[in-house]
Write an enzyme that holds these catalytic residues in place. Structure first.
Site, PDB file in Angstrom:
ATOM      1  N   ASP A 383      36.647  92.713  -9.122  1.00  0.00           N
ATOM      2  CA  ASP A 383      36.891  91.384  -9.671  1.00  0.00           C
ATOM      3  C   ASP A 383      35.579  90.604  -9.741  1.00  0.00           C
ATOM      4  O   ASP A 383      34.869  90.457  -8.745  1.00  0.00           O
ATOM      5  CB  ASP A 383      37.898  90.647  -8.775  1.00  0.00           C
ATOM      6  CG  ASP A 383      38.410  89.368  -9.384  1.00  0.00           C
ATOM      7  OD1 ASP A 383      39.118  89.442 -10.411  1.00  0.00           O
ATOM      8  OD2 ASP A 383      38.104  88.286  -8.830  1.00  0.00           O
ATOM      9  N   GLU A 412      35.223  94.146 -13.931  1.00  0.00           N
ATOM     10  CA  GLU A 412      35.980  93.082 -14.607  1.00  0.00           C
ATOM     11  C   GLU A 412      35.004  91.922 -14.818  1.00  0.00           C
ATOM     12  O   GLU A 412      34.993  90.943 -14.081  1.00  0.00           O
ATOM     13  CB  GLU A 412      37.189  92.653 -13.758  1.00  0.00           C
ATOM     14  CG  GLU A 412      38.126  91.686 -14.464  1.00  0.00           C
ATOM     15  CD  GLU A 412      37.923  90.228 -14.056  1.00  0.00           C
ATOM     16  OE1 GLU A 412      38.457  89.348 -14.747  1.00  0.00           O
ATOM     17  OE2 GLU A 412      37.247  89.970 -13.044  1.00  0.00           O
TER      18      GLU A 412
END
Length: 652
Positions: A383, A412
């Site tokens: 993330d 990401e």
């Protein structure tokens, strides 16, 4: 005074090697089974002949494997090798003035001109003497005997005949005199397993997996309700958001409310409580043994489980008490929470990578990754990696892949192009992309060419997502069934790696928060209940597309794409081919409202057909077959019936 570092007798130049990345600073990327073609400009002064060899070896090999490089044109040489193992390869090029080959060429020209070559034969005998010193036992005797023939005037004709024999040429290549050799610096190549080349991802929240409405889902519910559906639809990676204890301080409520009502589960990204942090399991999901059972069950079904690494903490995370130096401390002594002014995220503490104890921080984060690997995890979605130090990622990915070379990392990082590129160069296997916001024909073609036809093809592995749990694109907020099909289909056929966040995608949920590309009633903030048996037209398309991807190797790579001309800006057509002869043609109507068509121009040289030759195009979604002929053929796509064709090109 001439510097001792100057190699004055070295005459060969090696430059412009490809592939290489940033002059060798980073490793070029490949997949197991790939053929790596290495090229370079190699030349020298004067008229002497040169020889060049490509050298390569796997990280655990002691000796180099050599391949002769062949002349292409304009001082360009090439050679290839096949990579068979997961891990690092090293390759380089060496080249030298080949006096033996020069002698062979010159004496041949003189003999053809009718010249007497007694002196040249003596020169050849000296060359054979040098060869004999390094030759095999079998060749040594014959080399010495041939040198004697070259020196004997009575065997002149025999010597002349031998100068242009196959054996003489073989010896020249087999036993080169590499005096004053030039060697390029070593270059790196990282080879990933097949899953890095080809994968179909499905993302969901395990807490929404229960078959009972209002009940918190568990890992066992995922096994019972979700995995059979994914297997049926053809997905082979299940990615789940963080599975750790969720903090209670400043816990967010439904729709990102700062007020969390009694019984609301909180945001999985608010990681950490008194129960533990990044290596602890949220009890409502199950135990560590339950997670390991889920991993094993996934593997048995041909599905890999991917975990989500979010390097951030809730105020209740053990790190906040045990290592406050890993966070930014404000003048009032409190830890700095996350902010994107004017927004405040008081439930999240970001990590400070400028901490004086950065070594301890790095080791702790490495421990998290290695712990997950010990559980059996081999795919990690990270993330927001672009908000963490580049140096950390280069180090930790290398550390992890030294022990687990089959580890895959997905970045990401919806961020600036150069930042995304740097993360890929540093070692990230896959990257999220701008596909989510590329909608027009020109945008899609331009972006795909950027990814596949520029230097990015050496290191950037795109993973196309039609939506995520954070992003509901504007194009999907229309709620139009054709648009959901179009965006899914292009993600799955433009890129060999793609994903969707479900089951909101199959349900075609389109309600967003006002003026935002995000879901209203998002599962980030609440538990939802789904019918995991639901089927519709979109699930049919998903199933058939994934079947086609599995059965057709042309769809299992990304960089093998060629766009086909069609004089309609609302229709995009592209061809994918594989060296085994598999050929796939996709045509998509980008207009979700209206019928669109046109004559698509097929590059016949890529499908090995001549202008008058007939061939079959077999639609793998509908099963329909059509006979086409030559370069131009008409297509017509009604978005309300099926907005695309997935053609396999077959012989009649």
């Amino acid at each position: 005074m001439i510097s001792k570092t100057i190699q004055g007798q070295q005459r060969v130049i090696i430059e412009n090697i490809s592939p290489q990345l940033d002059a060798g600073r980073f490793a070029v990327k490949a997949f197991i089974g790939d053929t790596i073609k290495v090229e370079a400009d190699i030349f020298l002064d004067g008229h002497d002949q040169l020889s060049a060899r490509l050298l390569y070896k796997f990280s655990t090999d002691e000796a180099w494997t050599e391949k002769k490089m062949s002349f292409v044109n304009n001082d360009r040489y090439e050679a290839s090798f096949v990579v068979a193992k997961n891990g690092f390869y090293t390759y380089t090029i060496e080249a030298w003035v080949d006096h033996a080959a020069t002698w062979e060429h010159e004496i041949d020209m003189k003999i053809k001109d009718g010249q007497i070559v007694n002196v040249e034969l003596l020169m050849g005998a000296n060359i054979l003497d040098k060869m004999a010193k390094i030759a095999s036992k079998e060749d040594k005797t014959e080399l010495k005997a041939t040198a004697k023939i070259f020196r004997d005037k009575n065997t002149y004709n025999e010597a002349i005949a031998f100068t242009h024999s196959k054996k003489m040429h073989h010896w020249i290549e087999q036993y080169p005199d590499k005096q004053f050799i030039a060697t390029h610096k070593e270059l790196k190549l990282w080879v990933d397993r097949e899953k890095a080349a080809f994968s179909s991802w499905y993302s969901m929240f395990p807490r929404s997996a229960s078959s009972k409405k209002g009940q918190h889902g568990t890992f066992k519910d995922v096994e019972e309700n979700v995995l059979p559906r994914l297997k049926s639809l053809g997905f082979d990676v299940l990615y789940i958001p963080p599975i750790h204890p969720i903090g209670k301080q400043f816990r967010k409520g439904k729709n990102n409310s700062t007020t969390c009502e009694e019984g609301e589960p909180g945001v999985p990204y608010g990681i950490g409580s008194e129960l533990g942090g990044h290596t602890a399991i949220l009890p409502e999901l199950g135990t560590l043994d339950d997670l390991k059972h889920l991993i094993a069950t996934c593997n048995e079904m041909g599905i890999e489980l991917a975990l989500d690494l979010a390097i951030q903490c809730s105020p209740d995370h053990p790190w906040a008490k045990e290592h406050p130096e890993w966070f930014k401390i404000r003048p009032d002594g409190t830890i700095q929470y996350a902010e994107n002014p004017p927004k405040k995220y008081q439930d999240i503490y970001p990590i400070n990578f400028e901490s004086e104890n950065w070594q301890g921080l790095w080791e702790e984060l490495k421990m998290v990754i290695m712990t997950w690997a010990e559980w059996g995890i081999r795919i990690i979605r990270v993330d927001n990696p672009h908000t963490k130090a580049f140096g950390f990622w280069e180090w930790v990915i290398a550390e992890a892949q030294t022990v687990y070379p089959d580890m895959i990392f997905l970045a990401e990082a919806f961020t600036k192009p150069k930042v995304m590129a740097q993360l890929a160069k540093l070692g990230y296997t896959h990257s999220y992309t701008y596909y989510t916001w590329r909608n027009t024909k020109a945008e899609l073609i331009g972006y795909m060419n950027e990814l596949t036809k520029t230097e990015q093809a050496l290191y950037m592995r795109p993973n196309f997502w039609s939506n995520t749990h954070d992003i509901l694109p504007w194009c999907l907020q229309t709620g139009l069934e054709p648009m959901f099909i179009i965006r899914y289909f292009m993600a799955a056929t433009l890129s060999a790696n793609y994903g969707i966040f479900g089951p909101v995608y199959e349900y075609m949920i389109n309600e967003g928060n006002p003026n935002k590309e995000e879901y209203k009633n998002s599962e980030k903030y609440e538990i939802r209940h789904w019918d995991w048996q639901m089927e519709n037209k979109l699930t049919h398309v998903i199933r058939k597309t994934n079947e086609a991807r599995i059965e057709n190797s042309a769809l299992q790579r990304t960089n093998n794409i060629t766009f086909c001309d069609i004089q309609n800006d609302q229709v995009i057509a592209y061809l994918k081919t594989h060296s085994n002869g598999n050929k796939i043609l996709c045509a998509v109507n980008l207009d979700p409202h209206n019928r669109q068509g046109g004559n698509v121009r097929i590059p016949l040289h890529l499908i090995h057909k001549h202008p008058d030759q007939e061939y079959i195009v077999h639609d793998l979604i509908t099963g329909a077959k059509y006979v086409w002929r030559g370069e131009y053929n008409f297509i017509d796509l009604d978005p309300h019936i099926m907005p695309m064709h997935l053609f396999r090109i077959e012989d009649i």
